[in-house]
Design a protein around this motif. Structure first.
Motif, PDB file in Angstrom:
ATOM      1  N   TYR A 357       0.839  -1.206   0.000  1.00  0.00           N
ATOM      2  CA  TYR A 357       0.000   0.000   0.000  1.00  0.00           C
ATOM      3  C   TYR A 357       0.872   1.254   0.000  1.00  0.00           C
ATOM      4  N   ARG A 360       2.382   1.800  -3.501  1.00  0.00           N
ATOM      5  CA  ARG A 360       1.355   2.268  -4.434  1.00  0.00           C
ATOM      6  C   ARG A 360       1.007   3.716  -4.176  1.00  0.00           C
ATOM      7  N   TYR A 361       0.829   4.072  -2.902  1.00  0.00           N
ATOM      8  CA  TYR A 361       0.400   5.436  -2.584  1.00  0.00           C
ATOM      9  C   TYR A 361       1.439   6.451  -3.024  1.00  0.00           C
ATOM     10  N   GLU A 364       1.838   6.909  -6.777  1.00  0.00           N
ATOM     11  CA  GLU A 364       0.746   7.685  -7.374  1.00  0.00           C
ATOM     12  C   GLU A 364       0.688   9.111  -6.839  1.00  0.00           C
ATOM     13  N   HIS A 365       1.097   9.307  -5.578  1.00  0.00           N
ATOM     14  CA  HIS A 365       1.010  10.636  -4.943  1.00  0.00           C
ATOM     15  C   HIS A 365       2.342  10.955  -4.270  1.00  0.00           C
ATOM     16  N   GLU A 478      -7.137  -2.063   3.131  1.00  0.00           N
ATOM     17  CA  GLU A 478      -6.626  -1.395   1.934  1.00  0.00           C
ATOM     18  C   GLU A 478      -7.219   0.003   1.797  1.00  0.00           C
ATOM     19  N   MET A 482      -4.819   3.283   2.421  1.00  0.00           N
ATOM     20  CA  MET A 482      -4.598   4.059   1.196  1.00  0.00           C
ATOM     21  C   MET A 482      -5.341   5.393   1.191  1.00  0.00           C
ATOM     22  N   ASN A 483      -6.553   5.393   1.720  1.00  0.00           N
ATOM     23  CA  ASN A 483      -7.404   6.579   1.579  1.00  0.00           C
ATOM     24  C   ASN A 483      -7.594   7.384   2.869  1.00  0.00           C
ATOM     25  N   ILE A 486      -2.545   6.980   5.362  1.00  0.00           N
ATOM     26  CA  ILE A 486      -1.373   7.634   4.745  1.00  0.00           C
ATOM     27  C   ILE A 486      -1.679   9.084   4.368  1.00  0.00           C
ATOM     28  N   PRO A 487      -2.845   9.395   3.770  1.00  0.00           N
ATOM     29  CA  PRO A 487      -3.150  10.821   3.546  1.00  0.00           C
ATOM     30  C   PRO A 487      -3.140  11.636   4.833  1.00  0.00           C
TER      31      PRO A 487
END
Length: 495
Positions: A357, A360-361, A364-365, A478, A482-483, A486-487
């Protein structure tokens, strides 16, 4: 166990909260003010020299935080009047008698008014000085108990510990108490009074040697690790928290006592909004280091279970436990209720998923660095043994470092920069490995049968389970990592 409405229970309650500037304490206070503004009083103990300093800390380090955004939007200008009416900042220190509160009238008022004491004060630093950790986590717990005993209307003491008082045990770890002198490795001789003497003697030796403040600090850190490992605990933090539990169980007498043992606490799952977090906790060190481009490998078992639980779920479990056990006298004088609040039984989260995760994060960001450019991350390598870790470090860092040492780097600023950057990376990775080594291959699972019973009774009793939710089975890892998590780290923790 009988349960009623939590919101109704909180009405007209007077609650003393220690460690009021901590992560969980803020979530706890915000939740009460938001769901039950008719709470009678919240006394918030803050380490401060006087009432003015305590008030400043309350507003700067608690109320002004983004955590209170929902309450601020809901109440507007009325929030200040609610705070001034319901919240009393108290200058004090849990390492002192009467919690270090100098105002005798305020002390008498608290003894008369307080219904519930919630002890959240602690140092959670794995590498804390032994003298500091012993004062806060062990003796501080006793002094909070002493204060609670003087409260004439006391309904219970809720003490927040950690599931990791279990040390490096494997298998199913049950919600059992620790008794005075009990050790994890069978070693004899654990005596809290003796630990206090050991600290005092070592400090005296250091002063006689005219050691500097820095040398005393390092010596106290080393002493804590040595004493912890002598009796089977991996670090000073969990050792001193375990001794705190021992003292509480031994000295509680007829005090209703509940101990909450959270696992690794993460950002809020849902309330007051998803993703609020403060500080860098165990798994977050890996996420932050990777996202900033400072960490490309870590030593761990990719199939090990990481027991994590969102902060708002811990607070909700605390509140439901308060309702369940207020005024409840346990059968034995040293008996207490213990709750593991975690996810490893109900909804296990595997470490390899965290790696995936995170990759991926940040792919992408990407994090935007100081230079305004995105930090490009590559593959994050999980090394599964100390041998593979040493090989990786040698090839990637140590050999280039030795090569640079053969060059006269003092005459070249460019090579100096590379050398220092490599040295910092090596020191950072080695320090992370040393701190978290006991948890990188952790084989324990935290049984939460008491907590599950609490959830079941809450559901059957009509408790507001939509408001006071603490069931980890409802977490999609997940989606949450991810949403939400981490943000949240990127927004509130990354600097």
């Amino acid at each position: 166990m009988e349960l009623g409405s939590v919101v109704h229970f909180l009405e007209n309650r007077t609650i003393l909260v220690t460690g009021a500037t901590g992560f969980l304490a803020k979530i706890f206070v915000e939740k009460i003010l938001r769901v039950q503004p008719n709470v009678k009083k919240l006394y918030l103990l803050l380490r401060a020299s006087d009432a003015h300093s305590a008030s400043q800390r309350l507003h700067n380090e608690v109320i002004s935080k983004d955590l209170f955004r929902v309450l601020r939007e809901k109440l507007g200008a009325n929030l200040n009047s609610l705070i001034s009416e319901k919240v009393t900042p108290v200058a004090g220190d849990i390492t002192c008698e009467n919690l270090g509160v100098k105002d005798s009238n305020l002390v008498e008022e608290m003894w008369k008014e307080v219904d519930i004491v919630v002890n959240l004060a602690a140092t959670t630093n794995f590498e804390e000085r032994y003298d500091v950790a012993l004062l806060l986590n062990t003796l501080g717990a006793k002094l909070v108990l002493d204060f609670a005993k003087k409260c004439t209307n006391i309904k219970m003491l809720l003490h927040i510990s950690t599931a990791y008082v279990s040390g490096e045990r494997e298998g199913l770890i049950v919600e059992n108490s620790y008794y005075m002198g009990e050790t994890l490795n069978g070693a004899h001789g654990l005596d809290i009074e003796m630990e206090i003497k050991v600290v005092g003697e070592r400090l005296r030796e250091l002063r006689e040697e005219e050691a500097t403040d820095g040398e005393i600090k390092m010596a106290m850190k080393k002493l804590g690790i040595q004493r912890a490992r002598k009796f089977g605990w991996p670090n000073t933090y969990v050792f001193t928290k375990a001794m705190g539990e021992m003292l509480l169980g031994h000295l509680k007498e007829n005090m209703p006592l509940v101990i909450i043992r959270p696992t690794i606490i993460t950002s809020t799952f849902k309330e007051p909004f998803p993703g609020w977090v403060e500080g860098v906790r165990t798994i977050d060190s890996m996420i932050v280091g990777y996202g900033k481009g400072n960490m490309t490998c870590f030593l761990a078992d990719p199939n090990s279970i990481i027991d994590v639980i969102p902060g708002d779920m811990v607070v909700n479990a605390m509140m439901v436990a308060m309702v369940a056990h207020a005024n409840q006298a346990f059968a034995a004088s040293d008996e207490m209720m213990i709750y593991h609040v975690g996810s490893s039984v109900a909804n296990p989260f595997i470490l390899i998923c965290l790696k995936d995760y995170g990759q991926r994060y940040f792919t992408e960001h990407p994090w935007i660095g100081k230079d305004g450019k995105p930090v490009i991350v590559g593959n994050f390598t999980l090394l599964t043994s100390m041998d593979s870790f040493h090989r990786y470090m040698t090839l990637r860092y140590l050999l280039p470092l030795k090569g640079l040492e053969l060059v006269n780097i003092a005459s070249c600023q460019y090579f100096q920069g590379i050398y220092l950057k490599l040295r910092r990376k090596i020191n950072h990775v080695m320090r992370m490995i040393e701190i978290y080594r006991p948890y990188l291959f952790f084989k324990g699972i935290y049984d939460d049968i008491n907590t599950e019973k609490l959830r079941m009774v809450a559901g059957e009793s009509g408790v507001e389970t939509d408001v006071f939710y603490f069931d980890p089975k409802g977490i999609n890892w997940e989606d949450y990592i991810m949403n939400t998590h981490i943000p949240g780290l990127v927004r509130y923790v990354f600097k």
